[in-house]
Design a protein around this motif. Structure first.
Motif, PDB file in Angstrom:
ATOM      1  N   VAL A  83       7.077  -5.838  -4.357  1.00 37.61           N
ATOM      2  CA  VAL A  83       5.848  -5.213  -4.836  1.00 37.61           C
ATOM      3  C   VAL A  83       5.901  -5.118  -6.366  1.00 37.61           C
ATOM      4  N   ALA A  84       4.981  -5.806  -7.035  1.00 39.22           N
ATOM      5  CA  ALA A  84       5.074  -6.009  -8.483  1.00 39.22           C
ATOM      6  C   ALA A  84       5.033  -4.703  -9.262  1.00 39.22           C
ATOM      7  N   SER A  85       4.142  -3.795  -8.888  1.00 35.02           N
ATOM      8  CA  SER A  85       4.044  -2.529  -9.616  1.00 35.02           C
ATOM      9  C   SER A  85       5.301  -1.696  -9.443  1.00 35.02           C
ATOM     10  N   GLU A  86       5.918  -1.785  -8.271  1.00 36.81           N
ATOM     11  CA  GLU A  86       7.168  -1.068  -8.018  1.00 36.81           C
ATOM     12  C   GLU A  86       8.291  -1.650  -8.870  1.00 36.81           C
ATOM     13  N   VAL A  87       8.315  -2.980  -9.018  1.00 41.31           N
ATOM     14  CA  VAL A  87       9.298  -3.644  -9.882  1.00 41.31           C
ATOM     15  C   VAL A  87       9.073  -3.231 -11.330  1.00 41.31           C
ATOM     16  N   ALA A  88       7.800  -3.208 -11.765  1.00 43.97           N
ATOM     17  CA  ALA A  88       7.470  -2.845 -13.150  1.00 43.97           C
ATOM     18  C   ALA A  88       7.970  -1.446 -13.488  1.00 43.97           C
ATOM     19  N   GLU A  89       7.885  -0.553 -12.525  1.00 42.09           N
ATOM     20  CA  GLU A  89       8.305   0.830 -12.741  1.00 42.09           C
ATOM     21  C   GLU A  89       9.786   0.916 -13.105  1.00 42.09           C
ATOM     22  N   GLN A  90      10.577  -0.065 -12.649  1.00 38.36           N
ATOM     23  CA  GLN A  90      12.033  -0.027 -12.846  1.00 38.36           C
ATOM     24  C   GLN A  90      12.506  -0.903 -14.005  1.00 38.36           C
ATOM     25  N   MET A  91      11.612  -1.658 -14.637  1.00 38.39           N
ATOM     26  CA  MET A  91      12.021  -2.621 -15.658  1.00 38.39           C
ATOM     27  C   MET A  91      12.316  -1.951 -17.000  1.00 38.39           C
ATOM     28  N   ASP A  92      13.180  -2.613 -17.800  1.00 39.73           N
ATOM     29  CA  ASP A  92      13.377  -2.171 -19.181  1.00 39.73           C
ATOM     30  C   ASP A  92      12.666  -3.141 -20.122  1.00 39.73           C
ATOM     31  N   ASP A  93      12.674  -2.828 -21.401  1.00 39.08           N
ATOM     32  CA  ASP A  93      11.881  -3.586 -22.366  1.00 39.08           C
ATOM     33  C   ASP A  93      12.391  -5.003 -22.581  1.00 39.08           C
ATOM     34  N   LYS A  94      13.626  -5.282 -22.204  1.00 36.30           N
ATOM     35  CA  LYS A  94      14.201  -6.609 -22.441  1.00 36.30           C
ATOM     36  C   LYS A  94      13.899  -7.584 -21.307  1.00 36.30           C
ATOM     37  N   GLN A  95      13.466  -7.084 -20.184  1.00 39.89           N
ATOM     38  CA  GLN A  95      13.301  -7.928 -19.004  1.00 39.89           C
ATOM     39  C   GLN A  95      11.972  -8.680 -19.005  1.00 39.89           C
ATOM     40  N   THR A  96      12.006  -9.856 -18.398  1.00 36.41           N
ATOM     41  CA  THR A  96      10.801 -10.633 -18.114  1.00 36.41           C
ATOM     42  C   THR A  96      10.524 -10.567 -16.619  1.00 36.41           C
ATOM     43  N   MET A  97       9.279 -10.326 -16.255  1.00 40.40           N
ATOM     44  CA  MET A  97       8.876 -10.344 -14.850  1.00 40.40           C
ATOM     45  C   MET A  97       8.417 -11.746 -14.472  1.00 40.40           C
ATOM     46  N   ILE A  98       9.016 -12.305 -13.429  1.00 39.57           N
ATOM     47  CA  ILE A  98       8.578 -13.586 -12.863  1.00 39.57           C
ATOM     48  C   ILE A  98       7.817 -13.254 -11.588  1.00 39.57           C
ATOM     49  N   ALA A  99       6.497 -13.478 -11.580  1.00 37.22           N
ATOM     50  CA  ALA A  99       5.650 -12.971 -10.495  1.00 37.22           C
ATOM     51  C   ALA A  99       4.870 -14.092  -9.814  1.00 37.22           C
ATOM     52  N   GLY A 119       0.810  -1.213   0.000  1.00 40.31           N
ATOM     53  CA  GLY A 119       0.000   0.000   0.000  1.00 40.31           C
ATOM     54  C   GLY A 119       0.841   1.259   0.000  1.00 40.31           C
ATOM     55  N   THR A 120       1.873   1.277   0.823  1.00 39.32           N
ATOM     56  CA  THR A 120       2.756   2.439   0.876  1.00 39.32           C
ATOM     57  C   THR A 120       3.479   2.623  -0.453  1.00 39.32           C
ATOM     58  N   ALA A 121       3.940   1.504  -1.035  1.00 39.42           N
ATOM     59  CA  ALA A 121       4.628   1.575  -2.326  1.00 39.42           C
ATOM     60  C   ALA A 121       3.708   2.123  -3.412  1.00 39.42           C
ATOM     61  N   VAL A 122       2.457   1.659  -3.423  1.00 48.67           N
ATOM     62  CA  VAL A 122       1.503   2.100  -4.445  1.00 48.67           C
ATOM     63  C   VAL A 122       1.157   3.573  -4.273  1.00 48.67           C
ATOM     64  N   ALA A 123       0.956   4.006  -3.037  1.00 46.81           N
ATOM     65  CA  ALA A 123       0.648   5.416  -2.790  1.00 46.81           C
ATOM     66  C   ALA A 123       1.779   6.305  -3.305  1.00 46.81           C
ATOM     67  N   ASN A 124       3.017   5.911  -3.037  1.00 42.10           N
ATOM     68  CA  ASN A 124       4.165   6.665  -3.525  1.00 42.10           C
ATOM     69  C   ASN A 124       4.226   6.649  -5.046  1.00 42.10           C
ATOM     70  N   LEU A 125       4.010   5.486  -5.629  1.00 46.23           N
ATOM     71  CA  LEU A 125       4.088   5.321  -7.079  1.00 46.23           C
ATOM     72  C   LEU A 125       3.048   6.183  -7.788  1.00 46.23           C
ATOM     73  N   LEU A 126       1.811   6.120  -7.326  1.00 47.64           N
ATOM     74  CA  LEU A 126       0.751   6.914  -7.946  1.00 47.64           C
ATOM     75  C   LEU A 126       1.029   8.409  -7.806  1.00 47.64           C
ATOM     76  N   ASN A 127       1.499   8.785  -6.631  1.00 47.74           N
ATOM     77  CA  ASN A 127       1.811  10.191  -6.387  1.00 47.74           C
ATOM     78  C   ASN A 127       2.901  10.676  -7.341  1.00 47.74           C
TER      79      ASN A 127
END
Length: 448
Positions: free
Chosen positions: A149-165, A21-29
């Motif tokens: 936190v998946a959305s926080e990880v997504a924010e830092q990913m580049d186009d070549k990466q695969t997310m394992i979730a 929740g804290t990560a998402v609030a920061n991310l959205l902000n």
């Protein structure tokens, strides 16, 4: 750093200020979304609360006023908050979208996702797949219920990466557009019914992992689990089965000698170091994903001949005077404990108990033949004691603390015995997390 694109909500209520929740609030902000955060148990002095306020986020603690949803476009809630929550219930009645943070991932333009779910084995399978990608030098990120936190990880990913979730039913219940390129369904068992209330609702939450998939995506599934076979019958994705019983040719399977993918031998079973039939299913699922992603047999073999398990999942802790101690604190339901019990031929002293979710434990009885003593703790101790008595176990002890449990288990054990923490229950009656419970167990073992 990626930015949200075409995000449809201008104002969002973030419900629950735990890690996600804290990560998402920061991310959205950070992305220009107006955020209101609310947490019933937080206090004005909490560091998260003060930090969010310093960044311009409105934070309400100690209550759930209905006025919070009067002008919000959506709610993003902590996965564990039940839908009976007064704000969630009111939002649903008003057709306000109620989401979990993994729904943010598509708005970052992340498409290369491997999503893993199931009642048991998620963490082991997720970790195996991640290790195979890493060993193959494939760009990869680890995310989701495994602690990132998946959305926080997504924010830092580049186009070549695969997310394992790793994805829980709680997370999957709150999605609308999210979909993985490869979905993995490991097994289905009656779990979390205090949250989902019925098996059907629980299964439907799990089915969300493939609901948005198309014929260009893959669905890796356990062909030995009839509930899963029934659940996926209308899936649009390309289906890739796995089976430890055999009888399939278009997926991953094994015989007594080796593991195969679509007829090709991948690895000798004798080379695999991870113990237990349940882990064999996890391995078959991981191999399925690796082969679909073009990872070589050599890389797969390197991982499977060195990987001994994840923390808190049948984790070997230490041998003390001939007794082997195993930490399976992540066994938060009956199925996980039955699989742990099935992994050993030695006599077992079983440490079990925890949060009472209203179920009984009679399903454990057929798996108790090697259990020579029970050490029980937590709310479910009386129920588990009845199961022990019905199984003919004479040595049953009830204790208050984990340290007492470990000491008592050692006293009841002999050389060559296994002392196994596999609670069959969630930890929340005595501990904040199963990790805290497992760490307490390991700490107590090292004190012996």
């Amino acid at each position: 750093m990626r930015k949200l694109k075409n995000f449809p909500f201008a104002k969002v209520l973030v419900l629950g200020l735990a890690k996600s929740g804290t990560a998402v609030a920061n991310l959205l902000n950070r992305n220009g979304v107006e955020v209101v955060a609310n947490d019933l148990k937080a206090t004005e002095d909490d560091e998260n609360v003060q930090t969010l306020r310093s960044q311009g986020v409105s934070v309400v603690v100690g209550e759930h006023p209905l006025s919070l949803i009067e002008d919000v476009d959506a709610i993003i809630k902590n996965p564990g908050i039940p839908y009976e929550n007064v704000l969630i219930d009111s939002a649903v009645k008003q057709d306000i979208p109620v989401l979990t943070e993994i729904e943010l991932i598509p708005y970052f333009g992340i498409n290369q996702i491997v999503g893993i779910t199931g009642s048991n084995g998620k963490t082991t399978t997720t970790t195996l797949i991640y290790e195979m990608f890493k060993k193959a030098d494939a760009p990869v990120s680890l995310a989701g219920n495994i602690g990132h936190v998946a959305s926080e990880v997504a924010e830092q990913m580049d186009d070549k990466q695969t997310m394992i979730a790793e994805l829980s039913s709680f997370q999957l219940l709150g999605i609308d557009t999210f979909k993985p390129k490869v979905a993995v369904l490991l097994n289905l068992f009656e779990a979390h019914l205090d949250y989902h209330h019925t098996l059907e609702h629980y299964q439907n939450a799990k089915a969300n992992i493939f609901k948005n998939q198309t014929e260009h995506d893959y669905l890796v599934y356990n062909a030995d689990d009839q509930r899963i076979v029934n659940l996926i019958k209308d899936a649009d994705a390309i289906r890739v089965p796995f089976s430890r019983k055999g009888g399939i040719t278009n997926g991953t399977y094994c015989d007594e000698e080796a593991i195969y993918f679509r007829g090709e031998k991948v690895i000798d079973l004798a080379s695999v170091v991870l113990v237990g039939e349940h882990n064999l299913e996890n391995i078959l699922a991981a191999i399925s994903v690796a082969k679909l992603e073009g990872i070589s047999n050599q890389v797969i073999e390197t991982v499977l001949t060195t990987f001994t398990g994840v923390t808190h999942r049948l984790q070997f802790v230490k041998e003390v005077n001939g007794r082997k101690f195993y930490n399976d604190s992540k066994a938060t339901n009956i199925l996980a404990t039955t699989k742990a019990l099935s992994a050993f031929n030695q006599s077992i002293i079983l440490l079990a108990g925890g949060l009472d979710r209203g179920n009984d434990f009679d399903e454990l009885i057929p798996y108790m033949s090697n259990v020579k003593a029970l050490v029980l703790f937590g709310e479910t101790s009386p129920k588990l004691r009845k199961v022990g008595e019905a199984s003919g176990i004479e040595n049953i002890e009830l204790v208050d603390t984990m340290n007492e449990a470990v000491q008592k288990a050692y006293q009841l054990s002999n050389k060559e015995d296994v002392v196994l923490l596999s609670p069959a229950c969630a930890s929340w009656d005595q501990y904040k997390t199963f990790e805290e419970r497992g760490n307490m167990f390991m700490e107590s073992v090292h004190k012996l």
